[in-house]
Design a protein around this motif. Structure first.
Motif, short mmCIF file in Angstrom:
data_model
loop_
_atom_site.label_atom_id
_atom_site.label_comp_id
_atom_site.label_asym_id
_atom_site.label_seq_id
_atom_site.Cartn_x
_atom_site.Cartn_y
_atom_site.Cartn_z
N ALA A 166 6.83 -6.73 2.07
CA ALA A 166 7.71 -7.08 3.18
C ALA A 166 7.66 -6.07 4.32
O ALA A 166 8.09 -6.38 5.43
N SER A 167 7.14 -4.88 4.07
CA SER A 167 7.10 -3.84 5.09
C SER A 167 5.70 -3.74 5.68
O SER A 167 4.73 -3.54 4.96
N ASP A 168 5.62 -3.83 7.00
CA ASP A 168 4.33 -3.71 7.66
C ASP A 168 3.73 -2.32 7.46
O ASP A 168 2.52 -2.17 7.24
N LEU A 169 4.58 -1.29 7.54
CA LEU A 169 4.09 0.08 7.39
C LEU A 169 3.55 0.32 5.99
O LEU A 169 2.42 0.81 5.82
N TYR A 170 4.34 -0.03 4.98
CA TYR A 170 3.90 0.20 3.60
C TYR A 170 2.70 -0.68 3.24
O TYR A 170 1.85 -0.27 2.46
N SER A 171 2.65 -1.88 3.81
CA SER A 171 1.49 -2.75 3.56
C SER A 171 0.23 -2.13 4.13
O SER A 171 -0.85 -2.18 3.51
N GLN A 172 0.36 -1.53 5.32
CA GLN A 172 -0.80 -0.88 5.92
C GLN A 172 -1.25 0.32 5.09
O GLN A 172 -2.45 0.51 4.83
N VAL A 173 -0.28 1.11 4.65
CA VAL A 173 -0.62 2.27 3.82
C VAL A 173 -1.28 1.83 2.52
O VAL A 173 -2.31 2.39 2.10
N PHE A 174 -0.72 0.81 1.90
CA PHE A 174 -1.27 0.32 0.63
C PHE A 174 -2.70 -0.20 0.81
O PHE A 174 -3.57 0.07 -0.03
N SER A 175 -2.95 -0.94 1.88
CA SER A 175 -4.28 -1.51 2.10
C SER A 175 -5.33 -0.42 2.28
O SER A 175 -6.48 -0.59 1.87
N ILE A 176 -4.93 0.70 2.87
CA ILE A 176 -5.88 1.80 3.07
C ILE A 176 -6.07 2.59 1.78
O ILE A 176 -7.21 2.87 1.37
N ALA A 213 -5.53 1.65 -1.26
CA ALA A 213 -6.12 0.82 -2.32
C ALA A 213 -7.64 0.76 -2.25
O ALA A 213 -8.29 0.39 -3.24
N LYS A 214 -8.22 1.13 -1.12
CA LYS A 214 -9.68 1.15 -1.01
C LYS A 214 -10.30 2.16 -1.97
O LYS A 214 -11.49 2.06 -2.29
N GLY A 215 -9.51 3.14 -2.39
CA GLY A 215 -10.03 4.15 -3.30
C GLY A 215 -9.90 3.79 -4.77
O GLY A 215 -10.36 4.56 -5.63
N ALA A 243 -14.03 9.62 -1.99
CA ALA A 243 -13.02 8.69 -1.45
C ALA A 243 -12.31 7.92 -2.55
O ALA A 243 -12.38 6.69 -2.63
N ASP A 244 -11.57 8.64 -3.40
CA ASP A 244 -10.76 7.97 -4.42
C ASP A 244 -9.37 7.69 -3.84
O ASP A 244 -9.14 7.83 -2.64
N ILE A 245 -8.44 7.30 -4.70
CA ILE A 245 -7.09 6.96 -4.23
C ILE A 245 -6.44 8.15 -3.54
O ILE A 245 -5.88 8.02 -2.43
N THR A 246 -6.51 9.33 -4.16
CA THR A 246 -5.86 10.50 -3.59
C THR A 246 -6.48 10.90 -2.26
O THR A 246 -5.77 11.26 -1.31
N GLN A 247 -7.81 10.86 -2.18
CA GLN A 247 -8.47 11.24 -0.94
C GLN A 247 -8.14 10.28 0.19
O GLN A 247 -7.91 10.70 1.34
N MET A 248 -8.10 8.99 -0.11
CA MET A 248 -7.75 8.01 0.93
C MET A 248 -6.33 8.26 1.42
O MET A 248 -6.04 8.17 2.63
N GLY A 249 -5.42 8.58 0.48
CA GLY A 249 -4.06 8.90 0.89
C GLY A 249 -4.00 10.18 1.71
O GLY A 249 -3.25 10.27 2.69
N ILE A 281 0.53 3.53 -7.30
CA ILE A 281 -0.73 2.98 -7.81
C ILE A 281 -1.12 3.67 -9.11
O ILE A 281 -1.52 3.01 -10.09
N TYR A 282 -1.00 4.99 -9.15
CA TYR A 282 -1.34 5.72 -10.37
C TYR A 282 -0.42 5.32 -11.52
O TYR A 282 -0.85 5.20 -12.68
N LEU A 283 0.85 5.13 -11.23
CA LEU A 283 1.79 4.73 -12.27
C LEU A 283 1.44 3.35 -12.83
O LEU A 283 1.48 3.14 -14.05
N VAL A 284 1.09 2.42 -11.96
CA VAL A 284 0.72 1.09 -12.43
C VAL A 284 -0.51 1.18 -13.32
O VAL A 284 -0.58 0.53 -14.39
N LEU A 285 -1.50 1.98 -12.92
CA LEU A 285 -2.71 2.12 -13.71
C LEU A 285 -2.43 2.76 -15.07
O LEU A 285 -2.86 2.25 -16.12
N THR A 286 -1.72 3.88 -15.07
CA THR A 286 -1.53 4.63 -16.31
C THR A 286 -0.57 3.93 -17.27
O THR A 286 -0.82 3.88 -18.48
#
Length: 269
Positions: free
Chosen positions: A31-41, A43-45, A218-224, A244-249
């Motif tokens: 629902a948040s444009d800002l968080y959606s943008q952050v997530f999309s970037i 998540a590339k990692g 360029a993993d998750i942490t590096q992209m962040g 993202i890390y919590l969902v994975l682990t």
């Protein structure tokens, strides 16, 4: 409670709470444009993180099994070599080992390779290798492989030693070869013992794979890190990284726990 009575299965309230929070966070991000943008970037990692973890852990498992078998061999020299490897590697922090492999080991390997392949280079068959030819991702994978192989070797060694010696002797009496004894007698029983700590190490590698970001992989942490340094949205960015890390682990933890329960039921059936 009588000894024969089974304890009632406790409802996993923690899982229900975690699931509710995960769903609420996902809805909030959507629902948040800002968080959606952050997530999309960020998540590339995910693909890089998954690749580094799977390849690194597979190689570490193969190397760890080899070290464990050396540690259980009849040769004192092989046993001492395996013990030397395990103790030395376990005593080095993973981050330090990562830097050493990336900036010392890789250049040293290039020098050795060029020295060995000099006749081929002189004949014009191959070109001299450059340090930049060894990608930073593979340097990170090799470092994680070496680091985790020492821990996995101890897990395998303990699991193999936990197998009843009488069954091994019976297999020898039946004329089974060493490979068949390991394949059909030792490994199936050892696997049930090693699965919990082995699974825990796999989850730990998912988290430790974030260390490859120090090399610019360029993993998750590096992209962040890249997004946060350019936008100064540190709270939003690292909240998404943690999510993202919590969902994975947590997802992996539940999957491994389900596998353990299936193996336990199969043993008691």
């Amino acid at each position: 409670m009588p000894p024969s009575a089974k304890p009632e299965k406790e409802f996993p309230w923690w899982l229900a709470a975690a699931g509710a929070l995960a769903v609420a966070a996902a809805l909030f991000v959507a629902a948040s444009d800002l968080y959606s943008q952050v997530f999309s970037i960020v998540a590339k990692g995910i693909g890089v993180t998954v690749f580094v973890t799977l390849v690194g852990y597979t190689l570490a498992s193969a190397l760890g099994l080899a070290i464990a078998l050396l540690g259980l061999s009849g040769s004192v020299w092989l046993r001492q070599t395996a013990r030397f490897y395990v103790e030395i590697i376990r005593g080095i922090p993973i981050l330090v080992l990562l830097f050493w492999i990336a900036f010392v080991g890789a250049p040293g390997f290039v020098v050795l390779w060029n020295w060995l392949s000099y006749p081929l280079q002189a004949a014009g068959i191959t070109e001299p290798m450059q340090v930049r030819d060894v990608s930073l991702m593979w340097r990170a994978i090799i470092a994680l492989t070496i680091a985790y192989s020492s821990f996995i070797a101890e897990i395998f060694r303990a699991g193999i030693q936990a197998v009843d010696a009488g069954q091994i002797e019976a297999a020898k009496a039946l004329g089974l070869s060493r490979y068949r004894r390991f394949r059909h007698i030792i490994w199936p029983q050892a696997f049930r013992t090693i699965l919990p700590p082995y699974g825990n190490d796999f989850i730990a590698m998912v988290k430790d794979s974030s260390l490859v970001s120090v090399l610019g992989v360029a993993d998750i942490t590096q992209m962040g890190k890249v997004y946060a340094s350019g936008s100064f949205r540190f709270f939003e960015t690292y909240s998404i990284v943690a999510y993202i890390y919590l969902v994975l682990t947590v997802g992996l933890s539940l999957g491994l726990r389900g596998l353990e329960q299936r193996l336990r039921r199969g043993r008691t059936a």
